[in-house]
Design a protein around this motif. Structure first.
Motif, PDB file in Angstrom:
ATOM      1  N   ILE A 181       1.909  -5.547  -1.590  1.00 55.66           N
ATOM      2  CA  ILE A 181       1.494  -4.143  -1.544  1.00 55.66           C
ATOM      3  C   ILE A 181       1.820  -3.471  -2.869  1.00 55.66           C
ATOM      4  O   ILE A 181       1.034  -2.677  -3.394  1.00 55.66           O
ATOM      5  N   ASN A 182       2.964  -3.789  -3.418  1.00 55.88           N
ATOM      6  CA  ASN A 182       3.388  -3.237  -4.704  1.00 55.88           C
ATOM      7  C   ASN A 182       2.372  -3.538  -5.793  1.00 55.88           C
ATOM      8  O   ASN A 182       1.913  -2.645  -6.517  1.00 55.88           O
ATOM      9  N   ALA A 183       1.977  -4.808  -5.918  1.00 57.46           N
ATOM     10  CA  ALA A 183       1.011  -5.193  -6.944  1.00 57.46           C
ATOM     11  C   ALA A 183      -0.380  -4.643  -6.656  1.00 57.46           C
ATOM     12  O   ALA A 183      -1.080  -4.177  -7.564  1.00 57.46           O
ATOM     13  N   GLY A 184      -0.806  -4.690  -5.392  1.00 57.10           N
ATOM     14  CA  GLY A 184      -2.138  -4.200  -5.042  1.00 57.10           C
ATOM     15  C   GLY A 184      -2.286  -2.713  -5.274  1.00 57.10           C
ATOM     16  O   GLY A 184      -3.320  -2.241  -5.778  1.00 57.10           O
ATOM     17  N   ALA A 185      -1.265  -1.938  -4.906  1.00 53.92           N
ATOM     18  CA  ALA A 185      -1.312  -0.495  -5.131  1.00 53.92           C
ATOM     19  C   ALA A 185      -1.291  -0.182  -6.617  1.00 53.92           C
ATOM     20  O   ALA A 185      -1.971   0.735  -7.087  1.00 53.92           O
ATOM     21  N   ALA A 186      -0.493  -0.948  -7.380  1.00 51.92           N
ATOM     22  CA  ALA A 186      -0.471  -0.765  -8.833  1.00 51.92           C
ATOM     23  C   ALA A 186      -1.841  -1.029  -9.436  1.00 51.92           C
ATOM     24  O   ALA A 186      -2.310  -0.293 -10.318  1.00 51.92           O
ATOM     25  N   ALA A 187      -2.489  -2.092  -8.967  1.00 52.49           N
ATOM     26  CA  ALA A 187      -3.824  -2.419  -9.461  1.00 52.49           C
ATOM     27  C   ALA A 187      -4.785  -1.262  -9.217  1.00 52.49           C
ATOM     28  O   ALA A 187      -5.565  -0.875 -10.099  1.00 52.49           O
TER      29      ALA A 187
END
Length: 443
Positions: A181-187
């Motif tokens: 979720i951290n990486a996806g939201a950052a993307a």
């Protein structure tokens, strides 16, 4: 990650060579996932961007390793300050002796630090798939250094290092919130700032090498056993359950994605099989120590279908997530994290029960707090970082470089030497064939 924080204690056990070997092997498996991700993403882009895509993953191995050594491990796992960040005792990995052990596991602190390092490396690399074809390599390198510092290290502390989400009871065994979720939201935050690729929704942007994609997916699947089972830290029954749940959910998600694809588009694609497997791996990551093998099937099928549907949202809402990081990692992480509140049996790695096992809705609510707090924080801070970098140095390459190919401009290399085709002594191709092939590849 193990569900409770480990601390040094005076009565810590002696070194457990079996657990240490298990953790070191798991660390190596997780490290292999970053090159695997590079091939997975590299095959999905057009040929003119293949090397740049590989490098966007590989550079994380260099930058994040140094940051983790300098302060990342200390900020994430050295005590707790207000629930939001760790301490400074382990800056530079100092004051840690080779025989200092990580709590009751009998494994050295250095082994645990190495394992966690591999998570810190792959998480920013995951973001890169959303930005394919259009960002400066130096700007990307600056971004992941800043992002790891102000987003990943604090969030890892919140979830695993004794921070506020861990204290609240959020279950994230191996990275549904802190990684995916951290990486996806950052993307999502970054692409909303930097904008769409030239030709988005107009020009064909097909994968240039499905063999690369399948190789990358296979390496990710292989390494993910270290990612998930290794998060138990000890080689015990829970690790074994996590291992089998990981395999089951991944297989179920691949089948679920392919069935959705067949019903929706009329075919079973190789890209769908690879993407479905990754969606299953993402979804089972937070829940692998909470569900039964039958529950793992449910997690996989649900994630496979929902993620397959979610990847099309970029066309509806007009955001250019090049390689579906949002649709697979953010959405898959949300699905896997929330399903803990429904499917947790209370009989694997935690005693928490979900709704379907008589536990009520409390844990579902706790999981939702974890999901949306990490999502909101990462999205907003990542967008701010991207905007700041864009203002200072420019985040995107010029349009003419994006069109002609980012590999040559950013790295002075190309993935394939097309000029050498036909010069090896084999029979010459028919006249004009080289030009046609080149045009087909460039498309």
């Amino acid at each position: 990650m193990a569900p409770a924080i480990f601390t040094l204690a005076a009565d810590a056990p002696k070194l457990d060579s079996g657990n240490t070997a298990f953790l070191l092997l798991s660390s190596a498996l997780v490290m292999l996932m970053t090159p695997g991700l590079a091939f997975f993403y590299g095959g999905m882009v057009r040929v003119k961007s293949a090397l740049n895509m590989l490098m966007m993953s590989f550079i994380s191995l260099g930058i994040i390793t140094l940051l983790w050594t300098g302060y990342g491990f200390s900020f994430a796992f050295d005590g707790d300050h207000g629930g939001f960040i760790g301490g400074t005792n382990w800056l530079g990995l100092r004051d840690i002796a080779p025989d200092d052990l990580w709590g009751a596991t009998g494994t050295p602190i250095f082994a645990f630090a190495a394992f966690q390092l591999m998570f810190a490396i792959i998480t920013p690399a995951l973001i890169s798939g959303a930005l394919a074809d259009r960002v400066k390599f130096v700007a990307w390198s600056v971004f992941i250094a800043l992002w790891a510092t102000v987003v990943y290290f604090p969030v890892a502390h919140w979830v695993w290092g004794g921070g506020w989400l861990m204290k609240k009871g959020v279950i994230d065994f191996a990275g549904g919130t802190a990684v995916h979720i951290n990486a996806g939201a950052a993307a999502l935050g970054v692409i909303l700032v930097i904008g769409k690729r030239v030709g988005f929704k107009r020009d064909p942007m097909r994968p240039h090498s499905m063999p690369w994609v399948m190789l990358g997916a296979g390496l990710l699947w292989f390494g993910w056993f270290g990612f998930n089972a290794g998060s138990e830290i000890t080689s015990d029954g829970v690790a074994s359950t996590v291992f089998i749940n990981t395999q089951i959910a991944t297989a179920a998600a691949m089948i679920g994605w392919l069935l959705y694809e067949r019903a929706r588009h009329g075919s079973f694609t190789t890209l769908g099989a690879a993407s479905g497997a990754v969606a299953g791996l993402v979804a089972i990551t937070p829940s692998c120590a909470s569900v039964s093998p039958l529950g793992a099937i449910a997690v996989g099928v649900i994630a496979g279908v929902i993620c397959a549907a979610a990847v099309g949202l970029k066309y509806r809402f007009n955001y250019d997530d090049s390689l579906d990081v949002v649709g697979v990692h953010m959405v898959g992480g949300i699905v896997g994290s929330l399903l803990i509140g429904l499917l947790a049996t209370g009989g694997v790695g935690q005693d928490v029960k979900g709704v379907f096992y008589g536990g009520g809705w409390h844990q579902f609510g706790v999981q939702a707090i974890g999901v949306f707090s990490v999502l909101g924080y990462s999205l907003v801070v990542s967008a701010i970082l991207a905007k700041a970098i864009d203002l200072v140095m420019g985040f995107r390459v010029p349009e003419d470089i994006e069109v002609s190919g980012i590999d040559q401009a950013e790295h002075a290399e190309t993935a394939y030497d097309f000029a050498g085709i036909g010069s090896t002594g084999h029979a010459a191709a028919p006249a004009g064939a080289g030009t046609a092939a080149s045009k087909k590849v460039d498309a």
